[in-house]
Design an enzyme around this catalytic site. Structure first.
Site, PDB file in Angstrom:
ATOM      1  N   SER A  27       0.813  -1.216   0.000  1.00 28.12           N
ATOM      2  CA  SER A  27       0.000   0.000   0.000  1.00 28.12           C
ATOM      3  C   SER A  27       0.849   1.270   0.000  1.00 28.12           C
ATOM      4  O   SER A  27       0.549   2.231  -0.726  1.00 28.12           O
ATOM      5  CB  SER A  27      -0.950  -0.002   1.202  1.00 28.12           C
ATOM      6  OG  SER A  27      -0.228  -0.143   2.419  1.00 28.12           O
ATOM      7  N   ASP A  81      10.890   0.747  -1.251  1.00 29.73           N
ATOM      8  CA  ASP A  81       9.957  -0.325  -0.904  1.00 29.73           C
ATOM      9  C   ASP A  81       9.570  -0.196   0.558  1.00 29.73           C
ATOM     10  O   ASP A  81      10.220   0.516   1.333  1.00 29.73           O
ATOM     11  CB  ASP A  81      10.607  -1.691  -1.161  1.00 29.73           C
ATOM     12  CG  ASP A  81       9.584  -2.820  -1.323  1.00 29.73           C
ATOM     13  OD1 ASP A  81       8.373  -2.565  -1.153  1.00 29.73           O
ATOM     14  OD2 ASP A  81      10.000  -3.955  -1.621  1.00 29.73           O
ATOM     15  N   GLY A  82       8.515  -0.882   0.928  1.00 21.23           N
ATOM     16  CA  GLY A  82       8.095  -0.935   2.314  1.00 21.23           C
ATOM     17  C   GLY A  82       8.709  -2.134   3.013  1.00 21.23           C
ATOM     18  O   GLY A  82       9.550  -2.843   2.461  1.00 21.23           O
ATOM     19  N   ALA A  83       8.292  -2.375   4.252  1.00 23.86           N
ATOM     20  CA  ALA A  83       8.772  -3.522   5.020  1.00 23.86           C
ATOM     21  C   ALA A  83       7.719  -3.881   6.061  1.00 23.86           C
ATOM     22  O   ALA A  83       6.898  -3.047   6.450  1.00 23.86           O
ATOM     23  CB  ALA A  83      10.105  -3.213   5.692  1.00 23.86           C
ATOM     24  N   ASP A  84       7.768  -5.128   6.509  1.00 27.37           N
ATOM     25  CA  ASP A  84       6.850  -5.577   7.555  1.00 27.37           C
ATOM     26  C   ASP A  84       7.375  -5.226   8.943  1.00 27.37           C
ATOM     27  O   ASP A  84       6.603  -4.962   9.860  1.00 27.37           O
ATOM     28  CB  ASP A  84       6.632  -7.088   7.448  1.00 27.37           C
ATOM     29  CG  ASP A  84       6.064  -7.482   6.095  1.00 27.37           C
ATOM     30  OD1 ASP A  84       5.089  -6.839   5.660  1.00 27.37           O
ATOM     31  OD2 ASP A  84       6.597  -8.410   5.464  1.00 27.37           O
ATOM     32  N   GLY A  97       4.406 -11.253   1.382  1.00 25.45           N
ATOM     33  CA  GLY A  97       3.911 -11.517   0.034  1.00 25.45           C
ATOM     34  C   GLY A  97       4.656 -12.704  -0.552  1.00 25.45           C
ATOM     35  O   GLY A  97       5.138 -13.564   0.180  1.00 25.45           O
ATOM     36  N   GLU A 103      12.508  -9.095  -4.779  1.00 24.85           N
ATOM     37  CA  GLU A 103      12.736  -7.967  -3.875  1.00 24.85           C
ATOM     38  C   GLU A 103      14.194  -7.894  -3.434  1.00 24.85           C
ATOM     39  O   GLU A 103      14.795  -6.814  -3.410  1.00 24.85           O
ATOM     40  CB  GLU A 103      11.820  -8.081  -2.657  1.00 24.85           C
ATOM     41  CG  GLU A 103      10.359  -7.821  -2.969  1.00 24.85           C
ATOM     42  CD  GLU A 103       9.447  -8.068  -1.781  1.00 24.85           C
ATOM     43  OE1 GLU A 103       8.319  -7.550  -1.804  1.00 24.85           O
ATOM     44  OE2 GLU A 103       9.846  -8.783  -0.840  1.00 24.85           O
TER      45      GLU A 103
END
Length: 224
Positions: A27, A81-84, A97, A103
């Site tokens: 997102s 990029d994002g990260a958890d 994902g 990635e």
């Protein structure tokens, strides 16, 4: 503008003319893709993009960004990029994902890798909030699971329909594990040296910086 949009727009300051930019998935990354496409068109930056997943590729096409495939590049200028999860030393957890290999390829080939996220992703140790994923060869998953069970607890990931195993974009399975060990370097070494693991979700010493948003403000963290 919410915190995810804010941090995505903040990342645009690191984009310049003629760059090849790696696009993350999720997102927050989607907000960056939209903002990048708009700026690229308005300012005629001649930016080209490489996607980390089919999802981000479709998003970029929809937004009008020129795309390159991975076999057309040797390195990229910038990866956003994002990260958890994100630790204070910029170790990242990714892979909830199904595109770990793509990635990490982009992360390793980037001259600058910046992660964008909100404050909720900051943790003390990798694995605090989520199990650590490992992408494994289908023929090896039970052998790998047996090895990892000596160090932690976990199992093979089931797909969203709950009628079979989850399959990555590279056709592999995923093992999700929790470990008693919390040191990023030790966990990275354990998973990197386990035969049968194609790639894993610990991004150790890869991110150069992070932009973290909270309540309308963005702070920066840079690896020393």
């Amino acid at each position: 503008m919410n915190d995810k949009e804010l941090v995505a727009h903040q990342a645009l300051q690191y984009v310049s003319e003629n760059m090849i930019v790696g696009l993350g998935t999720g997102s927050t990354a989607n907000f960056f893709i939209d903002a990048l496409a708009k700026r690229n068109k308005e300012e005629k930056l001649n930016v080209r993009a490489v996607s980390s997943s089919v999802v981000s590729m479709m998003k970029a096409k929809e937004a009008g960004l020129p795309l390159l495939s991975m076999d057309q590049i040797k390195e990229i200028d910038l990866y956003i990029d994002g990260a958890d999860e994100i630790t204070p030393d910029l170790t990242l957890l990714k892979g909830r994902g199904y595109d770990l290999v793509r990635e990490k390829l982009l992360a390793r080939s980037a001259k600058k890798f910046i992660v964008i996220a909100d404050e909720s992703k900051i943790v003390k140790n990798i694995g605090d909030n989520f199990p650590i994923p490992s992408e494994v060869h289908p023929f090896a998953w039970e052998l790998v699971k047996n090895v990892l069970m000596k160090k932690g607890t976990g199992d093979i990931r089931i797909n969203a329909a709950k009628d079979g195993y989850a399959i990555t974009s590279c056709g592999n399975f995923v093992l999700d594990f929790n470990f008693a060990e919390k040191t990023s370097e030790a966990l990275n070494n354990l998973l990197s040296l386990t035969p049968g693991i194609v790639e894993h979700g610990i991004f150790y010493n890869l991110a150069h910086g992070a932009l973290i948003s909270h309540n309308g403000n963005v702070r920066e963290i840079w690896r020393s």
